[in-house]
Design an enzyme around this catalytic site. Structure first.
Site, PDB file in Angstrom:
ATOM      1  N   GLU A 185      40.039  38.406  43.825  1.00 26.11           N
ATOM      2  CA  GLU A 185      41.178  39.236  43.438  1.00 26.11           C
ATOM      3  C   GLU A 185      40.909  40.041  42.178  1.00 26.11           C
ATOM      4  OE1 GLU A 185      44.336  39.636  45.302  1.00 26.11           O
ATOM      5  OE2 GLU A 185      43.749  41.304  44.054  1.00 26.11           O
ATOM      6  N   LYS A 206      34.506  49.672  42.906  1.00 23.24           N
ATOM      7  CA  LYS A 206      35.781  49.176  43.424  1.00 23.24           C
ATOM      8  C   LYS A 206      36.103  49.785  44.792  1.00 23.24           C
ATOM      9  CE  LYS A 206      37.471  47.982  38.849  1.00 23.24           C
ATOM     10  NZ  LYS A 206      38.061  48.509  37.602  1.00 23.24           N
ATOM     11  N   LYS A 218      32.564  42.478  39.629  1.00 19.44           N
ATOM     12  CA  LYS A 218      32.375  43.469  40.703  1.00 19.44           C
ATOM     13  C   LYS A 218      30.960  43.493  41.253  1.00 19.44           C
ATOM     14  CE  LYS A 218      33.408  46.852  38.167  1.00 19.44           C
ATOM     15  NZ  LYS A 218      33.884  46.014  37.063  1.00 19.44           N
TER      16      LYS A 218
END
Lengths: 347, 347
Positions: free
Chosen positions: B152, B227, B128
């Site tokens: 992904e 996220k 991330k």
């Protein structure tokens, strides 16, 4: 910018939903994806038929239908062509097959799709008939002619269930699929859950346009069975037919059954299911009691959902609209862009 | 058959999960997709580094780590290369960046990714850090060098959330995204729902490997905030940063809060959310009470879920694993096949 010329066979709810999207978002989509979708022909058994090689205005098509109920007053270079002539003589490079669904013969859609493939046209259809009955033959024919078939709208309307399975979960190995794939019965069961009788819930579904005048196809599970066949054959490499699906509808469920389940923390759903075992592929459609905590138990009304059980990811569930004019129209957009990704020049 | 040569930077859970998939399913996947994935280099800060231009055996890599905890006993033509040298000197055409996550600087991953892009390598990462912090810069650099970036695994592990959004829902216009994107906090909240105290639930999550020794990143919402930034920037064309996310963790929730909600038919979830309004993009992470009927309310334990609110389809929800060695390893497979679809020759 790439251009796709589309011939629509059938101009009911789905065709009109697609035309609405093109009217309202066509320019924005063309900019976003560098691909223009142009309707060059519409041929509808009842509403009439128009063809213009330079493109028909989606707004004019919709206005005509809204004003007069048909396309007959619309001016266009070619008029009155039936489906066969439209496929043969229009300059379309994509056939959008939206004629009525026949789960016994698949006709006339199967013939339309064959003719178009043999002419070198890509196919997009939301019609379960030809796909539930003849997918293995049609996809082989398409490969042979180097064209693509988009069928996203045959299951869960425009919710991209089939492309999720084909493009994004295929490598995870799908062993089992179960879901709620018929919005009409799910709506009826949700209403019964709230206290309605079956008859009242059905009548309300008919008023809202979720159920047809003859609801047999939905309430006896034929529609869901067709979708199970599609899911099995397209996503699990099976080659089952409608006769292979153990099928039971919801007409036998009583308010008492619903109430008993609710008192035990459970809920009845019409579950479509297909799984691979050592002795083959097993498919069914039947009312099933689910614990209220089950991801499919909270899927209510006309919403649909599918759970893919995969080898590498475990369960992956997709929930989305199962019907609706615009939602099903979106399936055509989604398929067209999927075809574009495959056939557009590199770079 | 096409071949992709992969260099793995980092060989922890995700790298090992990916190696397991290649060991167990590599041949089958190669047949299915006509594309072979070969690991040519692994460089891990602690476990050591091996490179073989002809390919390393996934089984041998896993055996070495299982036996000795590192790769140092493994025989290979080149050993001991650090990440920078591995990127510079291996014959990989795909960099798989799996080094540790740093949500402040994004390093060393940002440097690895830049170096590889400039060398003409495609990028796959489940990290991330570089994506939450530098996605706009890195994706522009990738376009400039004609390479692809697969990310992904940065959200919901291998559940194909980002590709669903980018490839299948982009044309439906995503206006809002909300979801449960942190498995640790969702597990803790599920345990508290069943009567555990926060401290006991956290301790159990740590024992099960869902929570780290220092759980701050999860329980204070930093992980979820990263996220949200990725979802907003990748799927909604935003360019927000971590500082733009209104963030509140779950540490203030008491058993009393949980019980009160339950008695009122509701459930607390740590909801990550981003939406577009007339005055811009608004993003947040905060504990939220949901009615038990809400599709996200029944998502429990380490499972994650995201609801996309779209213009053309309404709500579409995807539920799947949010963590797990094999599930996150699958993200690499999914990205590699996505890259293959884009770059493989036609025909």
């Amino acid at each position: 910018m790439r251009t796709y010329r589309l011939a629509l066979i059938g101009f009911g709810n789905v065709g009109q939903g697609f035309a609405q999207i093109l009217r309202d978002q066509g320019d924005a989509l063309a900019q976003q994806f560098d691909a223009q979708m142009t309707i060059v022909a519409v041929s509808d058994l009842l509403k009439g038929s128009v063809c213009d090689p330079d493109g028909l205005s989606p707004a004019a098509l919709l206005d005509a239908v809204q004003t007069s109920g048909d396309l007959k007053g619309l001016s266009a270079p070619y008029q009155g062509w039936d489906a066969v002539r439209t496929i043969a003589e229009s300059n379309a490079d994509v056939l959008v097959e939206l004629s009525y669904t026949d789960l016994e013969s698949g006709e006339p859609a199967v013939s339309h799709v064959r003719q178009a493939i043999e002419k070198g046209q890509h196919i997009i259809t939301t019609n379960k008939g030809p796909i539930a009955l003849r997918y293995p033959m049609l996809s082989a024919l398409a490969r042979q002619h180097g064209v693509e078939i988009g069928i996203e709208g045959t299951v869960m309307s425009g919710t991209p269930t089939l492309r999720l399975g084909q493009e994004l979960l295929a490598a995870a190995a799908i062993d089992r699929i179960q879901g709620i794939v018929n919005g009409t019965t799910n709506y009826i069961l949700s209403q019964m859950e709230s206290g309605a009788t079956y008859a009242d819930a059905l009548a309300e579904a008919q008023v809202k346009g979720y159920a047809e005048a003859d609801p047999t196809g939905d309430v006896e599970g034929f529609d869901a069975a067709g979708k199970v066949v599609i899911l099995a054959n397209v996503l699990m490499g099976a080659s089952i037919t409608l006769g292979d699906v153990a099928r039971q509808g919801i007409t036998g469920l009583t308010p008492q059954d619903i109430a008993t389940a609710r008192n035990e923390g459970q809920r009845w759903k019409l579950i479509a299911s297909v799984g691979k075992t050592a002795d083959g592929v097993h498919a069914s459609v039947r009312p099933t009691r689910l614990p209220i905590e089950h991801p499919l138990a909270s899927v209510s009304g006309p919403t649909n959902a599918v759970t893919f059980t995969t080898n590498l990811l475990g369960d992956v569930t997709l929930i989305g609209p199962g019907a609706g004019r615009q939602a099903t129209g979106y399936a055509i957009v989604c398929d067209l862009l999927g075809i574009d990704r495959k056939v557009k020049p590199r770079g």
